[in-house]
Motif scaffolding. Sequence first.
Motif, PDB file in Angstrom:
ATOM      1  N   LEU A 281       2.799   1.677   3.350  1.00  0.00           N
ATOM      2  CA  LEU A 281       3.869   1.451   2.380  1.00  0.00           C
ATOM      3  C   LEU A 281       4.321  -0.008   2.409  1.00  0.00           C
ATOM      4  N   GLU A 282       4.468  -0.552   3.598  1.00  0.00           N
ATOM      5  CA  GLU A 282       4.872  -1.957   3.723  1.00  0.00           C
ATOM      6  C   GLU A 282       3.855  -2.885   3.061  1.00  0.00           C
ATOM      7  N   ASP A 283       2.587  -2.572   3.219  1.00  0.00           N
ATOM      8  CA  ASP A 283       1.533  -3.396   2.619  1.00  0.00           C
ATOM      9  C   ASP A 283       1.615  -3.363   1.091  1.00  0.00           C
ATOM     10  N   PHE A 284       1.942  -2.208   0.529  1.00  0.00           N
ATOM     11  CA  PHE A 284       2.129  -2.103  -0.923  1.00  0.00           C
ATOM     12  C   PHE A 284       3.225  -3.059  -1.391  1.00  0.00           C
ATOM     13  N   TYR A 285       4.331  -3.069  -0.667  1.00  0.00           N
ATOM     14  CA  TYR A 285       5.437  -3.955  -1.052  1.00  0.00           C
ATOM     15  C   TYR A 285       5.097  -5.423  -0.805  1.00  0.00           C
ATOM     16  N   ASN A 286       4.276  -5.716   0.192  1.00  0.00           N
ATOM     17  CA  ASN A 286       3.820  -7.096   0.394  1.00  0.00           C
ATOM     18  C   ASN A 286       3.062  -7.606  -0.822  1.00  0.00           C
ATOM     19  N   ILE A 287       2.392  -6.699  -1.509  1.00  0.00           N
ATOM     20  CA  ILE A 287       1.630  -7.080  -2.707  1.00  0.00           C
ATOM     21  C   ILE A 287       2.541  -7.235  -3.920  1.00  0.00           C
ATOM     22  N   ILE A 288       3.373  -6.239  -4.197  1.00  0.00           N
ATOM     23  CA  ILE A 288       4.126  -6.306  -5.458  1.00  0.00           C
ATOM     24  C   ILE A 288       5.307  -7.272  -5.388  1.00  0.00           C
ATOM     25  N   GLU A 289       5.737  -7.641  -4.181  1.00  0.00           N
ATOM     26  CA  GLU A 289       6.842  -8.599  -4.062  1.00  0.00           C
ATOM     27  C   GLU A 289       6.356 -10.054  -4.049  1.00  0.00           C
ATOM     28  N   ASP A 290       5.068 -10.234  -3.937  1.00  0.00           N
ATOM     29  CA  ASP A 290       4.492 -11.575  -3.916  1.00  0.00           C
ATOM     30  C   ASP A 290       3.846 -11.854  -5.277  1.00  0.00           C
ATOM     31  N   ASN A 291       4.298 -12.906  -5.970  1.00  0.00           N
ATOM     32  CA  ASN A 291       3.823 -13.183  -7.330  1.00  0.00           C
ATOM     33  C   ASN A 291       2.314 -13.396  -7.388  1.00  0.00           C
ATOM     34  N   ASN A 292       1.783 -14.144  -6.445  1.00  0.00           N
ATOM     35  CA  ASN A 292       0.350 -14.419  -6.453  1.00  0.00           C
ATOM     36  C   ASN A 292      -0.473 -13.163  -6.190  1.00  0.00           C
ATOM     37  N   LYS A 293      -0.058 -12.379  -5.195  1.00  0.00           N
ATOM     38  CA  LYS A 293      -0.776 -11.137  -4.888  1.00  0.00           C
ATOM     39  C   LYS A 293      -0.657 -10.141  -6.039  1.00  0.00           C
ATOM     40  N   PHE A 294       0.511 -10.091  -6.670  1.00  0.00           N
ATOM     41  CA  PHE A 294       0.721  -9.181  -7.792  1.00  0.00           C
ATOM     42  C   PHE A 294      -0.236  -9.527  -8.934  1.00  0.00           C
ATOM     43  N   GLU A 295      -0.370 -10.812  -9.230  1.00  0.00           N
ATOM     44  CA  GLU A 295      -1.274 -11.252 -10.299  1.00  0.00           C
ATOM     45  C   GLU A 295      -2.729 -10.910  -9.963  1.00  0.00           C
ATOM     46  N   LYS A 296      -3.096 -11.171  -8.718  1.00  0.00           N
ATOM     47  CA  LYS A 296      -4.493 -10.995  -8.306  1.00  0.00           C
ATOM     48  C   LYS A 296      -4.868  -9.533  -8.122  1.00  0.00           C
TER      49      LYS A 296
END
Length: 305
Positions: A281-296
């Motif tokens: 779950l934490e890893d999911f939020y690491n992605i969607i809270e980070d603009n670059n990771k969210f885009e990629k």
Amino acid sequence: LKLKLSYSNKEVNSKTDDSTFIKSVMEFYNDNKWSSINVKLRARGNFRRSECYFPPIKMRIKKEDREKTLFDGNKNLKLVLPCKLESENNDNILQEFIAYKIYEIISPYHFKTRRVEIDFNELRGKKIKNFKLKGFFIEDDKRVAQRHEGKVFERFVHPLGMQHLTSVQNAFFQFLLGNTDFSVAYQHNGKLLYVEKQIIPLPYDFDMTGWVNPSYATVNTSLGISSVQDRIYRGFKRDREFFEQVRKQFIEKKSELINLVISFESEFSDQNEYNNMFEFLEDFYNIIEDNNKFEKRIIAQARTK
């Protein structure tokens, strides 16, 4: 809800036709007393039916049997059981149940569930083997449709013909779970609802995910992943506003979802099973809270076909 069930796994598995059920009696504990009800059972799910010791069950209850009982209004129910005879089985059931509770927070279009503790007597000819199992009931899709004054929609619909917001909510949720074992178009591990002239996806069956990560998980390597814990976004491209709206929703619900997961920690038999789920779950939020990771990881991965 405490239950008592007795049937033969071999018999319920041999009845492979969707219209063929075996008869049984289910006892349930409610209002400080045990009651019994006639039920009809069949195994469901092709993979689990062939791979699992305890196949998941489709349960049917006649109107005259369920009236004025706890099961009034529930003609059909799904009963999710552990798969194999393994120590983490009950934890896997808990993980999948939590997934349903997460989607309840995200979308009003969800299956209601209820946890059960089952005293199960497996009939093996003249012998009886007893198991203490955790599981949960899933309501019938027609009940969900009725609650929203809609109906179940069973025809093929291209995902881009479905309602945009709920489709993106479902895709983010499946990404959170690390689920690739679903198809909204072909209604694999999902149903469709027709509500207010819109087609809405209704997901279910979340065991073959990185979230649960069961021993029997199989990986769709054609997607370029080597583990069910390798996330890949499987939603379709839509207007950016829907991605941002759902992203904002998940971020705003972060504390609520984390607290939901934490509330189950004491019930896990294996602390590692809980820790792995929480870290996922934490890893999911690491992605969607980070603009670059969210885009990629999400925007750039959204499907066009």
